[in-house]
Design a protein around this motif. Structure first.
Motif, mmCIF file in Angstrom:
data_model
loop_
_atom_site.group_PDB
_atom_site.id
_atom_site.type_symbol
_atom_site.label_atom_id
_atom_site.label_comp_id
_atom_site.label_asym_id
_atom_site.label_seq_id
_atom_site.Cartn_x
_atom_site.Cartn_y
_atom_site.Cartn_z
ATOM 1 N N PHE A 133 89.569 4.753 11.055
ATOM 2 C CA PHE A 133 90.649 5.656 10.674
ATOM 3 C C PHE A 133 91.908 5.526 11.522
ATOM 4 C CE2 PHE A 133 86.966 7.864 8.844
ATOM 5 C CZ PHE A 133 87.414 7.973 7.543
ATOM 6 N N ILE A 134 91.781 5.159 12.777
ATOM 7 C CA ILE A 134 92.953 5.093 13.643
ATOM 8 C C ILE A 134 93.550 3.685 13.665
ATOM 9 C CG2 ILE A 134 93.867 5.522 15.964
ATOM 10 C CD1 ILE A 134 92.799 8.046 14.509
ATOM 11 N N THR A 135 92.714 2.681 13.914
ATOM 12 C CA THR A 135 93.251 1.326 13.990
ATOM 13 C C THR A 135 93.337 0.651 12.629
ATOM 14 O OG1 THR A 135 91.124 0.272 14.429
ATOM 15 C CG2 THR A 135 92.378 1.031 16.338
ATOM 16 N N GLY A 136 92.665 1.214 11.610
ATOM 17 C CA GLY A 136 92.769 0.690 10.258
ATOM 18 C C GLY A 136 91.901 -0.520 9.962
ATOM 19 N N MET A 137 90.904 -0.763 10.814
ATOM 20 C CA MET A 137 89.993 -1.876 10.544
ATOM 21 C C MET A 137 89.164 -1.561 9.302
ATOM 22 S SD MET A 137 88.652 -2.694 14.418
ATOM 23 C CE MET A 137 87.619 -4.088 13.951
ATOM 24 N N ASN A 138 88.778 -2.588 8.556
ATOM 25 C CA ASN A 138 87.911 -2.343 7.417
ATOM 26 C C ASN A 138 86.450 -2.439 7.874
ATOM 27 O OD1 ASN A 138 86.970 -5.093 7.202
ATOM 28 N ND2 ASN A 138 88.819 -5.605 6.052
ATOM 29 N N LEU A 139 85.532 -2.073 6.985
ATOM 30 C CA LEU A 139 84.115 -2.038 7.352
ATOM 31 C C LEU A 139 83.583 -3.407 7.762
ATOM 32 C CD1 LEU A 139 82.827 0.404 4.599
ATOM 33 C CD2 LEU A 139 83.240 0.910 7.015
ATOM 34 N N LYS A 140 84.033 -4.442 7.082
ATOM 35 C CA LYS A 140 83.580 -5.797 7.408
ATOM 36 C C LYS A 140 84.024 -6.197 8.824
ATOM 37 C CE LYS A 140 83.524 -10.491 5.596
ATOM 38 N NZ LYS A 140 83.973 -11.379 4.512
ATOM 39 N N GLU A 141 85.248 -5.844 9.181
ATOM 40 C CA GLU A 141 85.753 -6.150 10.528
ATOM 41 C C GLU A 141 84.956 -5.387 11.597
ATOM 42 O OE1 GLU A 141 90.473 -6.979 9.629
ATOM 43 O OE2 GLU A 141 89.779 -4.912 9.777
ATOM 44 N N ILE A 142 84.672 -4.134 11.325
ATOM 45 C CA ILE A 142 83.915 -3.325 12.282
ATOM 46 C C ILE A 142 82.497 -3.868 12.419
ATOM 47 C CG2 ILE A 142 82.984 -1.023 12.791
ATOM 48 C CD1 ILE A 142 85.433 0.088 11.200
ATOM 49 N N ALA A 143 81.904 -4.262 11.299
ATOM 50 C CA ALA A 143 80.529 -4.779 11.313
ATOM 51 C C ALA A 143 80.422 -6.067 12.111
ATOM 52 C CB ALA A 143 80.040 -4.999 9.889
ATOM 53 N N ASN A 144 81.454 -6.890 12.065
ATOM 54 C CA ASN A 144 81.482 -8.134 12.838
ATOM 55 C C ASN A 144 80.184 -8.933 12.681
ATOM 56 O OD1 ASN A 144 82.672 -10.021 14.531
ATOM 57 N ND2 ASN A 144 81.876 -9.054 16.383
ATOM 58 N N GLY A 145 79.796 -9.111 11.422
ATOM 59 C CA GLY A 145 78.586 -9.883 11.140
ATOM 60 C C GLY A 145 77.320 -9.051 11.044
ATOM 61 N N ASN A 146 77.388 -7.784 11.402
ATOM 62 C CA ASN A 146 76.234 -6.900 11.292
ATOM 63 C C ASN A 146 76.204 -6.260 9.905
ATOM 64 O OD1 ASN A 146 75.239 -7.211 14.017
ATOM 65 N ND2 ASN A 146 77.061 -6.087 14.658
ATOM 66 N N ASN A 147 75.250 -5.402 9.677
ATOM 67 C CA ASN A 147 75.043 -4.746 8.395
ATOM 68 C C ASN A 147 76.178 -3.760 8.100
ATOM 69 O OD1 ASN A 147 74.162 -2.993 6.325
ATOM 70 N ND2 ASN A 147 72.027 -3.386 6.842
ATOM 71 N N CYS A 167 80.659 13.755 17.964
ATOM 72 C CA CYS A 167 80.058 12.506 17.474
ATOM 73 C C CYS A 167 79.368 11.752 18.603
ATOM 74 C CB CYS A 167 81.148 11.614 16.876
ATOM 75 S SG CYS A 167 81.888 12.293 15.393
ATOM 76 N N THR A 168 78.445 10.897 18.209
ATOM 77 C CA THR A 168 77.821 10.016 19.196
ATOM 78 C C THR A 168 78.867 8.987 19.628
ATOM 79 O OG1 THR A 168 77.071 8.371 17.593
ATOM 80 C CG2 THR A 168 75.580 10.241 18.037
ATOM 81 N N PRO A 169 78.674 8.335 20.765
ATOM 82 C CA PRO A 169 79.655 7.334 21.196
ATOM 83 C C PRO A 169 79.880 6.222 20.162
ATOM 84 C CG PRO A 169 78.238 7.910 23.023
ATOM 85 C CD PRO A 169 77.668 8.585 21.796
ATOM 86 N N ILE A 170 78.827 5.753 19.504
ATOM 87 C CA ILE A 170 78.995 4.682 18.519
ATOM 88 C C ILE A 170 79.717 5.181 17.277
ATOM 89 C CG2 ILE A 170 76.747 4.880 17.356
ATOM 90 C CD1 ILE A 170 78.394 1.570 18.297
ATOM 91 N N GLN A 171 79.423 6.418 16.851
ATOM 92 C CA GLN A 171 80.142 6.998 15.718
ATOM 93 C C GLN A 171 81.623 7.140 16.067
ATOM 94 O OE1 GLN A 171 77.932 10.629 15.289
ATOM 95 N NE2 GLN A 171 76.641 9.818 13.653
ATOM 96 N N ARG A 172 81.886 7.632 17.259
ATOM 97 C CA ARG A 172 83.260 7.822 17.716
ATOM 98 C C ARG A 172 84.016 6.483 17.686
ATOM 99 N NH1 ARG A 172 82.198 11.345 21.354
ATOM 100 N NH2 ARG A 172 81.392 9.895 22.877
ATOM 101 N N GLU A 173 83.390 5.442 18.229
ATOM 102 C CA GLU A 173 84.017 4.123 18.264
ATOM 103 C C GLU A 173 84.320 3.618 16.859
ATOM 104 O OE1 GLU A 173 82.706 -0.447 19.270
ATOM 105 O OE2 GLU A 173 81.648 1.162 20.310
ATOM 106 N N ARG A 174 83.365 3.758 15.966
ATOM 107 C CA ARG A 174 83.543 3.261 14.602
ATOM 108 C C ARG A 174 84.572 4.076 13.817
ATOM 109 N NH1 ARG A 174 77.098 2.084 13.669
ATOM 110 N NH2 ARG A 174 77.112 0.056 14.741
ATOM 111 N N ILE A 175 84.571 5.373 14.005
ATOM 112 C CA ILE A 175 85.550 6.232 13.323
ATOM 113 C C ILE A 175 86.957 5.895 13.802
ATOM 114 C CG2 ILE A 175 86.388 8.611 13.138
ATOM 115 C CD1 ILE A 175 83.379 9.445 13.066
#
Length: 90
Positions: free
Chosen positions: A53-67, A41-49
């Motif tokens: 999946f590991i820390t259990g953050m939801n998409l909204k938390e990961i987006a942090n105001g982004n799309n 994976c790319t570094p950003i994909q790796r971070e988001r995955i």
């Protein structure tokens, strides 16, 4: 935690329908597959995955105001890369 399936292609296609995925934890086998697969994976994909999946953050938390759609697409693309190395199929 969020779950991931490396089963049939139908399971994979349903992996990211929305941010209300099944709750649960990854099995040791899934963790090993994910850890190995993250190498492609790319570094950003790796971070988001990892966040999803590991820390259990939801998409909204990961987006942090982004799309949120962009975050979802990035995670999906990373999982697709991982799936490809394990199944030989895109």
């Amino acid at each position: 935690m969020n779950t991931i399936s490396f089963g049939s292609s139908e399971d994979f296609e349903d992996l990211l329908p929305d941010d209300s995925l099944l709750d649960g934890s990854l099995s040791m086998e899934e963790m090993t597959i994910l850890a190995e697969g993250l190498k492609v994976c790319t570094p950003i994909q790796r971070e988001r995955i990892i966040k999803y999946f590991i820390t259990g953050m939801n998409l909204k938390e990961i987006a942090n105001g982004n799309n949120i759609s962009a975050i979802k697409e990035s995670i999906y693309a990373g999982i697709k890369r991982i799936k490809k190395i394990y199944t030989g199929n895109p």
